[in-house]
Design an enzyme around this catalytic site. Sequence first.
Site, PDB file in Angstrom:
ATOM      1  N   GLU A  79       5.978  -4.389  -7.026  1.00 54.29           N
ATOM      2  CA  GLU A  79       6.132  -5.842  -7.008  1.00 54.29           C
ATOM      3  C   GLU A  79       4.862  -6.528  -7.454  1.00 54.29           C
ATOM      4  OE1 GLU A  79       7.300  -7.210  -3.131  1.00 54.29           O
ATOM      5  OE2 GLU A  79       8.330  -5.322  -2.779  1.00 54.29           O
TER       6      GLU A  79
ATOM      7  N   CYS B   4      -0.798 -11.735  -7.982  1.00 50.08           N
ATOM      8  CA  CYS B   4      -0.977 -10.752  -6.905  1.00 50.08           C
ATOM      9  C   CYS B   4      -0.377  -9.431  -7.380  1.00 50.08           C
ATOM     10  CB  CYS B   4      -0.263 -11.268  -5.657  1.00 50.08           C
ATOM     11  SG  CYS B   4      -0.190 -10.082  -4.317  1.00 50.08           S
TER      12      CYS B   4
ATOM     13  N   CYS C 224       2.845   2.767   0.546  1.00 47.43           N
ATOM     14  CA  CYS C 224       1.533   2.739   1.190  1.00 47.43           C
ATOM     15  C   CYS C 224       1.546   3.728   2.334  1.00 47.43           C
ATOM     16  CB  CYS C 224       1.246   1.333   1.720  1.00 47.43           C
ATOM     17  SG  CYS C 224      -0.417   1.142   2.398  1.00 47.43           S
TER      18      CYS C 224
ATOM     19  N   CYS D  35       1.296  -0.216   8.338  1.00 50.64           N
ATOM     20  CA  CYS D  35       1.045  -1.281   9.308  1.00 50.64           C
ATOM     21  C   CYS D  35       2.384  -1.742   9.875  1.00 50.64           C
ATOM     22  CB  CYS D  35       0.342  -2.462   8.638  1.00 50.64           C
ATOM     23  SG  CYS D  35      -1.292  -2.046   7.991  1.00 50.64           S
TER      24      CYS D  35
ATOM     25  N   CYS E  57       4.283  -4.771   8.155  1.00 50.75           N
ATOM     26  CA  CYS E  57       4.311  -4.833   6.696  1.00 50.75           C
ATOM     27  C   CYS E  57       5.439  -3.985   6.128  1.00 50.75           C
ATOM     28  CB  CYS E  57       2.965  -4.353   6.143  1.00 50.75           C
ATOM     29  SG  CYS E  57       2.903  -4.361   4.345  1.00 50.75           S
TER      30      CYS E  57
ATOM     31  N   GLY F 193       0.269  -1.426  -1.259  1.00 45.39           N
ATOM     32  CA  GLY F 193      -0.707  -0.340  -1.367  1.00 45.39           C
ATOM     33  C   GLY F 193      -2.111  -0.719  -0.957  1.00 45.39           C
ATOM     34  N   GLU F 194      -2.938   0.294  -0.852  1.00 41.89           N
ATOM     35  CA  GLU F 194      -4.318   0.111  -0.416  1.00 41.89           C
ATOM     36  C   GLU F 194      -5.235   0.328  -1.626  1.00 41.89           C
ATOM     37  OE1 GLU F 194      -6.181  -0.924   2.211  1.00 41.89           O
ATOM     38  OE2 GLU F 194      -7.781  -0.397   0.834  1.00 41.89           O
TER      39      GLU F 194
ATOM     40  N   SER G 268      -8.357  -6.582  -1.519  1.00 46.10           N
ATOM     41  CA  SER G 268      -7.992  -6.693  -0.108  1.00 46.10           C
ATOM     42  C   SER G 268      -7.804  -5.290   0.447  1.00 46.10           C
ATOM     43  CB  SER G 268      -6.689  -7.493   0.016  1.00 46.10           C
ATOM     44  OG  SER G 268      -6.325  -7.637   1.366  1.00 46.10           O
TER      45      SER G 268
ATOM     46  N   SER H 216      -8.183  -7.007   5.882  1.00 49.47           N
ATOM     47  CA  SER H 216      -7.039  -7.372   6.723  1.00 49.47           C
ATOM     48  C   SER H 216      -7.349  -6.936   8.142  1.00 49.47           C
ATOM     49  CB  SER H 216      -5.778  -6.665   6.207  1.00 49.47           C
ATOM     50  OG  SER H 216      -5.495  -7.128   4.905  1.00 49.47           O
ATOM     51  N   LEU H 217      -7.591  -7.914   9.003  1.00 47.25           N
ATOM     52  CA  LEU H 217      -8.052  -7.588  10.358  1.00 47.25           C
ATOM     53  C   LEU H 217      -6.869  -7.585  11.342  1.00 47.25           C
ATOM     54  CD1 LEU H 217     -10.838  -6.956  11.541  1.00 47.25           C
ATOM     55  CD2 LEU H 217     -10.998  -9.347  12.236  1.00 47.25           C
ATOM     56  N   HIS H 218      -6.263  -8.733  11.514  1.00 45.64           N
ATOM     57  CA  HIS H 218      -5.017  -8.902  12.272  1.00 45.64           C
ATOM     58  C   HIS H 218      -5.104  -8.623  13.772  1.00 45.64           C
ATOM     59  CE1 HIS H 218      -3.740  -9.289   8.247  1.00 45.64           C
ATOM     60  NE2 HIS H 218      -3.344  -8.069   8.025  1.00 45.64           N
TER      61      HIS H 218
ATOM     62  N   ASN I 144       4.928 -13.771   7.462  1.00 47.20           N
ATOM     63  CA  ASN I 144       6.258 -13.935   6.868  1.00 47.20           C
ATOM     64  C   ASN I 144       7.231 -13.161   7.759  1.00 47.20           C
ATOM     65  OD1 ASN I 144       4.584 -14.757   4.610  1.00 47.20           O
ATOM     66  ND2 ASN I 144       6.381 -14.426   3.347  1.00 47.20           N
TER      67      ASN I 144
ATOM     68  N   CYS J 255       4.389  -8.953   1.233  1.00 48.16           N
ATOM     69  CA  CYS J 255       4.145  -7.593   0.823  1.00 48.16           C
ATOM     70  C   CYS J 255       5.317  -6.629   1.014  1.00 48.16           C
ATOM     71  CB  CYS J 255       3.010  -7.150   1.731  1.00 48.16           C
ATOM     72  SG  CYS J 255       1.908  -6.079   0.982  1.00 48.16           S
TER      73      CYS J 255
END
Length: 343
Positions: free
Chosen positions: A90, A103, A110, A114, A117, A158-159, A190, A213-215, A290, A333
């Site tokens: 995507e 983006c 991935c 997470c 996600c 993905g990372e 990111s 990305s902490l969250h 989201n 994502c």
Amino acid sequence: MKDIKELTLKGLEEKLKSFGAQAYHARQIFSWIYKKAALDFGQMSDLPAGVRVKLKENFYINGLRIIKRLESSDGTRKLLLALKDANLIEAVIIPVKERVTGCVSAQVGCKWACSFCASGLSGFKRNLTCSEIIDEVLYLKKESLPRALTHLVFMGTGEPLDNYAQVLAAVKIINSPLGFNIGARRITLSTSGVIPGIQRLSGEGLQVELSVSLHAADDALRSKLMPVNKKYPLKDLIKTCKDYSARTNRQVTFEYILIKGVNSSLENARDLSRLLSGWKLAKVNLIPSNSISELKVEPPPRSDILLFKGCLVKHGVNTTLRRERGEDINAACGQLRLSYAKQ
Ligand code: SAH
């Protein structure tokens, strides 16, 4: 048939000479591809017809196919793209005032899974090549025309730091005056917090933006939400980020998506303030999550979001609140790929 983008300017000049054509056409071709997002040699009207035919016989420009294109009421557009091996990725384009941000995805799937996600739901398939990442940017550039693509973020699937070499090679083409010519400060990598990647990046001498990305600001909660935290816990991650900003003199942005009932209480905000307080080069970007029904993820009420932000600001943490975009087209994502797989 070869991907023409794998050739350097010099390489393309040599190739043109071998066709009996002029070397200077190479610059025109680069300009058609990277400045005008021409995906067909037939469009390159200032090249002699014979050269266009030769190019067509030997090369292709973009190896991806558009499978689906969704447009949100806020102007966000999302592309579902098929790779040559039929895997799906995507890419999203987000116009906001004078900015047009693209983006891109860095991997198919991935491995970090997470909990909030959609990207990790079907596991990790493979890394994207530099060329495939550039193909995504090309489609986004084409999509944004006649407006310029001004910013680029690696916040798709993905990372990026787990696909370091290919991502860095792509960043260089995105940044190059011969390529997309997007300033390094307008390119964001990111990461979910892959420490060795951050350390390596700090030595590149690049001016790119780093987002982490902490969250969650405590290890127990973060490990629950983000398995990457078990390998790279918060204390080490924050130290690495501080070293990064000391070495590069660059700000680090911490992304924090707010999920109802999970990480958005005042106590969570205090934990976050404590973690970052006194560190001038840290910035928090709050993002209402989201909704993803499969994962029981939804944003907290507006009032809680504002309380959370207020707490950070009170503690002197540099904080912005990002508006969610493209909610009506599953722009979070991995969501489009997920909904496609379900059909
Ligand atoms: N692996 C990298 C880049 C991809 S994710 C990283 O973790 O940063 C890009 C951003 O989208 C991350 O900040 C991620 O946490 C966020 N994201 C994932 N799921 C989301 C959701 N449901 N709502 C809002 N943002 C989400």
